[in-house]
Scaffold this motif. Sequence first.
Motif, mmCIF file in Angstrom:
data_model
loop_
_atom_site.group_PDB
_atom_site.id
_atom_site.type_symbol
_atom_site.label_atom_id
_atom_site.label_comp_id
_atom_site.label_asym_id
_atom_site.label_seq_id
_atom_site.Cartn_x
_atom_site.Cartn_y
_atom_site.Cartn_z
ATOM 1 N N PRO A 1 0.878 -1.324 0.080
ATOM 2 C CA PRO A 1 0.052 0.081 -0.109
ATOM 3 C C PRO A 1 1.006 1.216 -0.128
ATOM 4 C CG PRO A 1 0.087 -1.042 2.056
ATOM 5 C CD PRO A 1 0.887 -1.993 1.115
ATOM 6 N N GLY A 2 0.471 2.474 -0.646
ATOM 7 C CA GLY A 2 1.130 3.562 -0.556
ATOM 8 C C GLY A 2 1.390 4.104 0.917
ATOM 9 N N LEU A 3 2.499 4.709 1.106
ATOM 10 C CA LEU A 3 2.857 5.108 2.370
ATOM 11 C C LEU A 3 2.169 6.170 2.916
ATOM 12 C CD1 LEU A 3 6.559 4.514 2.333
ATOM 13 C CD2 LEU A 3 4.773 2.708 2.820
ATOM 14 N N ILE A 4 1.823 6.488 4.116
ATOM 15 C CA ILE A 4 1.402 7.720 4.478
ATOM 16 C C ILE A 4 2.221 8.637 5.478
ATOM 17 C CG2 ILE A 4 -0.690 8.761 6.271
ATOM 18 C CD1 ILE A 4 -2.197 6.052 5.681
ATOM 19 N N ASN A 5 2.746 9.769 4.879
ATOM 20 C CA ASN A 5 3.505 10.570 5.721
ATOM 21 C C ASN A 5 2.549 11.548 6.843
ATOM 22 O OD1 ASN A 5 5.244 12.401 6.931
ATOM 23 N ND2 ASN A 5 5.862 13.133 4.724
ATOM 24 N N ALA A 6 2.821 11.334 7.981
ATOM 25 C CA ALA A 6 1.642 11.931 9.054
ATOM 26 C C ALA A 6 2.137 13.302 9.407
ATOM 27 C CB ALA A 6 1.741 10.902 10.032
#
Length: 415
Positions: free
Chosen positions: A68-73
């Motif tokens: 899954p595409g990463l999430i930059n928080a």
Amino acid sequence: MMPDPEGKQQKQVVVHGGICALGPQARVQASIQITDGYITGILSEPPLSPNDRSSCTAIDLSGFLIMPGLINAHDHLEFALFPRLADPPYRNYIEWGTDIHNKFPDIIAKHRAVPKDLRVWWGGIRNLLCGVTTVSHHNPLRAEMQREDFPVRVIQEYGWGHSLALGGDLIAARSATPEGRAFLVHACEGVDEVARVELLGFDRLGLLDDHTVLVHGLAIDHDGVALMRERNASLIVCPSSNNFLFEKLPDMSVLGAIDNVALGNDSPLTAEGDLLDEIRFAIRLCGISSLDAYRMVTENPALILRLENGEGAIRVSGIADLIAFRDTGCDAAHRLQALSMVDVEFVMLGGRVQLASEAVLERLPLSEKHGLEPVWIDGTIRWLRTPVKELLQKTEEALGKGELRLSGKQIRIPA
């Protein structure tokens, strides 16, 4: 293409041949069926029949591991072109902000001469290159970030304040947060008493609850963790920024007891590099396991930031945000320990190819190649669905020819 019940044509895509990461340690060879940007099927891998090939767009990712595409928080997209600025160590974020304006005014002025809309675009590209598909931007939402052709998905509904000392009326900011959405604020960013007591300051203002997301939290101690757990508040850590400014790492043996913790990249003003660099840094120096690191850039931020379209996972009915890199036989969590930007060879955002390496480009059908432009980053060529040539020309008008750097990496248009 197939018509929907209202007679509209639906875009059908099948990503096949690759190994799918259905979790940090779950690997399965499967075809991912996508309709209008959402995953409609994850099927055991049969070869595509001639009929299948003619009725949909087929993308062959044989030999690749698909995540899954990463999430930059946590990011500040408008600072993507800035170099690291500091003369550390500092005791808290207030000292740092005052110091860089006194010591580096020329560098700050030079980069601020680049129009903010251009800088924001480069912030999106910086994230795209390392496999990020969703970004939490900690500042006001700008029109560029709402465009369908922006390089990555920027969270649209959130509340935010800068910090207790520099955030103005935080109570008003919290009240302005859309119902049910996350309220983001820098907190406890430092190593002194000023930083440590901020948590109690937020609590006294009634700002610490299950929608509150504190960023950094370096000075939070055991009592602070207990308070965070009592209030069900969440935390985003940015280890390389903390280490650079304060020469101290987040103590994950303490902070890890908070129920919801995610990893953010912060801006190049203080971060070591991009989100993949941050993941490797956190695993290497903060005692974060690869399994926890995986969750801190996928399912944890999806929960903390109230994402509702299946971001951070590959699942039926979820948004088709996918990334891929060469399969080495390892699970996705283990692979994160060594991944860098040069390993990311494919990014899909909502069922549309946003990034391809030259090797993957050769596999793409003509319809998916259309609109991709090449960019050279420190010796690596990637094809991006962004107007990189135009962006580079306009940016160099302000910065100067050959002066553009993205997380320290040189950028140019390949011959």
